[in-house]
Design an enzyme around this catalytic site. Structure first.
Site, PDB file in Angstrom:
ATOM      1  N   ARG A  63       4.716 -10.731  34.261  1.00  0.00           N
ATOM      2  CA  ARG A  63       4.344 -11.475  35.462  1.00  0.00           C
ATOM      3  C   ARG A  63       4.852 -10.802  36.732  1.00  0.00           C
ATOM      4  NH1 ARG A  63       5.075 -15.321  37.512  1.00  0.00           N
ATOM      5  NH2 ARG A  63       3.126 -16.385  37.715  1.00  0.00           N
ATOM      6  N   LYS A  97      18.296  -8.112  36.638  1.00  0.00           N
ATOM      7  CA  LYS A  97      16.891  -7.903  36.243  1.00  0.00           C
ATOM      8  C   LYS A  97      15.941  -8.293  37.370  1.00  0.00           C
ATOM      9  CE  LYS A  97      14.794 -11.234  33.719  1.00  0.00           C
ATOM     10  NZ  LYS A  97      13.545 -11.870  34.120  1.00  0.00           N
ATOM     11  N   ASN A  98      16.144  -9.494  37.916  1.00  0.00           N
ATOM     12  CA  ASN A  98      15.162 -10.001  38.875  1.00  0.00           C
ATOM     13  C   ASN A  98      15.244  -9.323  40.246  1.00  0.00           C
ATOM     14  OD1 ASN A  98      14.034 -11.551  36.925  1.00  0.00           O
ATOM     15  ND2 ASN A  98      15.082 -13.454  37.518  1.00  0.00           N
ATOM     16  N   VAL A 149      12.504 -27.247  38.294  1.00  0.00           N
ATOM     17  CA  VAL A 149      11.846 -26.052  38.838  1.00  0.00           C
ATOM     18  C   VAL A 149      10.601 -25.674  38.031  1.00  0.00           C
ATOM     19  CG1 VAL A 149      12.137 -23.618  39.460  1.00  0.00           C
ATOM     20  CG2 VAL A 149      14.016 -25.234  39.829  1.00  0.00           C
ATOM     21  N   PRO A 155       1.616 -20.730  39.101  1.00  0.00           N
ATOM     22  CA  PRO A 155       0.550 -20.307  40.015  1.00  0.00           C
ATOM     23  C   PRO A 155       1.081 -19.407  41.139  1.00  0.00           C
ATOM     24  CG  PRO A 155       1.172 -22.579  40.456  1.00  0.00           C
ATOM     25  CD  PRO A 155       1.987 -22.136  39.270  1.00  0.00           C
ATOM     26  N   VAL A 156       0.171 -18.787  41.889  1.00  0.00           N
ATOM     27  CA  VAL A 156       0.599 -17.878  42.970  1.00  0.00           C
ATOM     28  C   VAL A 156      -0.049 -18.254  44.307  1.00  0.00           C
ATOM     29  CG1 VAL A 156       1.205 -15.895  41.518  1.00  0.00           C
ATOM     30  CG2 VAL A 156      -1.167 -16.182  42.258  1.00  0.00           C
ATOM     31  N   CYS A 189       3.105 -18.719  31.443  1.00  0.00           N
ATOM     32  CA  CYS A 189       3.924 -18.252  30.324  1.00  0.00           C
ATOM     33  C   CYS A 189       4.540 -19.488  29.691  1.00  0.00           C
ATOM     34  CB  CYS A 189       4.971 -17.251  30.786  1.00  0.00           C
ATOM     35  SG  CYS A 189       6.265 -17.965  31.779  1.00  0.00           S
TER      36      CYS A 189
END
Ligand code: EPU
Length: 431
Positions: free
Chosen positions: A102, A32-33, A337, A132-133, A126
C-alpha cells in the site's frame, strides 16, 4: 513484497517456548513507516540521495522494486540505501507491485510534483480496513491537479502545482505525507491544517528540509510549506522505529524482565510509556538514547483508546492487548483508527485469554496464565502480538502468518533470541 521472501515466510512457522525471562540489550532499527515514505520522497529530488538506518524488511524491498520500475537506481549496503532518482523513466506505477504494498501509493505526490503527471493504481484495502485515499486525492485537487480514477488507476496531472490552504477531514498520516511532498515543489505557500502529527511525518519533513525544502510546523497540527523550484542531494539518518521499540517493551513487560532498548526516542512513545507506568512497570530513559523496562511484580488492567498521535498508537493496540490478557482485573480496549483491527482476539483466546468483542471494543478479563497453541497472525501487528503472548505462555506456541511479520520487523527472532527467548523459525509441518 519480494515474492521469494513472501513464499518462504508463508511456508515457515515460528515456534516459541514461553516462560523464559529476557535480559540484556536490544538494538532498535530505523522506522519502517519513515523509511517507506522517505524512499518515495527521494523521487522529489533530481540528484542522488543517501538514506541511513534503513531497516531490513520485505516492505523496503517492495518499495525499492517500485522505485526501480520508475527508473530510480538503487544500491544497498547493509542499512544504507543510495537512491539515484535523476532520470525518471516512467510515471506509471505498475499494478502488480503497488497492489502488494500500500505504501507505494506514496509515489503519487512526488511524481506529480516533479514530473507533472502520475498514474498510480489504487492500493486497495487490507486485513485491517478499507483504507481509502480520498483525502489524498481531494488535497491534490486543491493543489491544482486534475485527478480522476479510471480502471482502478489514479491519474493525476498538473503542469505546475499551486500552493493552497488545505484542511484535512481526518489527520491521515498518508494524506499528510502525500500533500507535504507534493507541496515542496509547488508554486507558493501551502498550509495543511488538521495534519497528522506522527513522528514519521516530522521525519519526512526533516528529510525534505535536508534536500532544501521549506517546511515549518511538521509534528504539529499545522504544517506550512513554501514551494521551491527543485531539491538537492542529501545524506539522511532515519529515526528509530517507535513501534518496534514498543513491541520489545511489551516483550519485556509480559515476561517480567529487565531489558534495555536502544536507540529509542522516548518522546515518540509517550502514550505507551504512560500506560505501562500506570499499570505497574518502571521505565527509565538513559543518557545514551536507551530506555529500560523493569517489572515491579503484578500489573493491573487499564483502558486504552487508539487515537492519532500523540494519542495511543493503533499499531500498538494488539501488542498491548497481549499484555493485558495477563493483567490483574479487567481492561477495555477501543480501536478507533482502523475498522477491522481486532483479528488477533480469536487467536489470543485460543491461547487461553478471556476477551469479548463488541464492535470496535474488546473487554479483557485478566487470566492467571496463557497456554501455547497453534495460532495464525492476520496482519503485521496482530502477528507481533501473538509472538509477545507466546513469550509468556506455558509450553509451545506455533505461529503462522510470518509473511506479515517480515514486512515490519527486522531480525525479530534473532533479536528476541539475543535477549534469551526460546524462539525458532522452522518449516511449516505441511510445507
Ligand atoms: N483514511 C480515510 N481516507 C483517507 C486516508 C485515510 O478514510 O484518504 C482513514 C483510514 O482508512 C484509517 C484512518 O484514516 O481508518 C487512518 O489512516 P492513515 O491514513 O492515518 O494511515 P496510513 O497512512 O494508511 C500509516 C501507517 C500505518 C499506521 C497508520 C496510523 C504507513 C506506511 N502506514 O497508515 O502503519 O497504522 O498510519 O498510524 O505509514 C503498520 O505499520 O502496521 C501500519 C498499518
Amino acid at each position: 513484497m519480494d515474492q521469494s521472501v513472501s513464499t518462504k515466510a508463508n511456508s515457515s512457522i515460528l515456534e516459541v517456548w514461553g516462560g523464559t525471562p529476557l535480559q540484556g540489550k536490544v538494538n532498535i532499527s530505523g522506522a519502517k513507516n519513515s523509511a517507506l515514505v522517505l524512499m518515495a520522497g527521494a523521487l522529489l529530488c533530481s540528484e542522488p540521495c543517501r538514506l541511513r538506518n534503513v531497516p531490513s524488511l520485505a516492505d523496503i524491498q517492495g518499495m525499492a522494486k517500485i522505485l526501480k520500475a520508475l527508473g530510480v537506481k538503487i544500491k544497498q549496503d547493509n542499512d544504507v540505501l543510495e537512491l539515484d532518482p535523476t532520470h525518471i523513466t516512467t510515471t506509471d506505477a505498475p499494478y502488480e507491485l503497488v497492489s502488494k504494498l500500500r505504501a507505494s501509493f506514496f509515489a503519487i505526490g512526488p511524481l506529480l510534483a516533479r514530473m507533472g503527471v502520475a498514474k498510480v493504481p489504487l492500493p486497495g484495502g487490507c486485513a485491517i480496513g478499507a483504507r481509502p485515499v480520498e483525502i489524498h486525492v481531494r488535497g491534490l485537487k486543491q493543489l491544482g491537479a486534475e485527478v480522476y480514477i479510471e480502471h482502478g488507476v489514479v491519474h493525476a496531472y498538473a503542469s505546475k502545482l499551486k500552493g493552497a490552504k488545505i484542511y484535512l477531514d481526518y489527520p491521515s498520516v498518508g494524506a499528510t505525507e502525500t500533500l507535504m511532498m507534493a507541496a515542496t515543489l509547488a508554486e507558493g505557500e501551502t498550509v495543511l491544517d488538521n495534519a497528522a502529527q506522527e513522528p514519521e511525518v516530522a521525519d519526512l519533513a526533516n528529510f525534505c528540509i535536508s534536500m532544501g525544502a521549506k517546511i515549518t510546523g511538521a509534528g504539529t497540527k499545522t504544517i506550512t510549506i513554501s514551494g521551491v523550484p527543485k531539491l538537492h542531494s542529501t545524506d539522511y539518518n532515519i529515526v528509530p522505529d517507535r513501534i518496534e521499540a514498543g513491541t520489545f517493551l511489551m516483550a519485556g513487560a509480559i515476561t517480567h524482565s529487565d531489558i534495555l532498548l536502544s536507540p529509542v526516542v522516548p518522546d515518540h512513545l509517550t502514550a505507551v510509556i504512560a500506560k505501562l507506568r500506570s499499570i505497574g512497570f518502571q521505565l527509565t530513559p538513559d543518557a545514551q538514547q536507551g530506555l529500560r523496562i523493569q517489572s515491579k511484580g503484578v500489573h493491573t488492567g487499564t483502558e486504552i483508546e487508539t487515537l492519532p498521535y500523540p494519542g495511543f498508537p493503533t499499531d500498538m493496540q494488539s501488542i498491548f492487548m497481549a499484555l493485558l490478557t495477563l493483567s490483574e482485573g479487567n481492561s477495555v480496549v477501543t480501536e478507533t483508527v482502523f475498522e477491522n483491527r481486532l483479528g488477533h482476539v480469536p487467536e489470543l483466546v485460543r491461547m487461553g485469554a478471556d476477551i469479548r468483542v463488541k464492535g470496535n471494543i474488546a473487554v479483557i478479563h485478566g487470566v492467571p496464565f496463557l497456554s501455547g497453541a497453534p495460532v495464525t497472525g492476520t496482519d503485521l501487528r496482530a502477528t507481533a502480538a501473538l509472538v509477545v503472548a507466546a513469550l509468556a505462555a506455558k509450553g509451545k506456541t506455533s505461529i503462522e502468518g510470518l509473511q506479515h511479520l517480515d514486512r515490519g520487523y527486522s531480525d525479530f527472532e534473532q533479536k528476541l533470541r539475543g535477549l534469551g527467548a526460546r524462539i525458532e523459525r522452522v518449516p511449516a509441518p505441511n510445507a
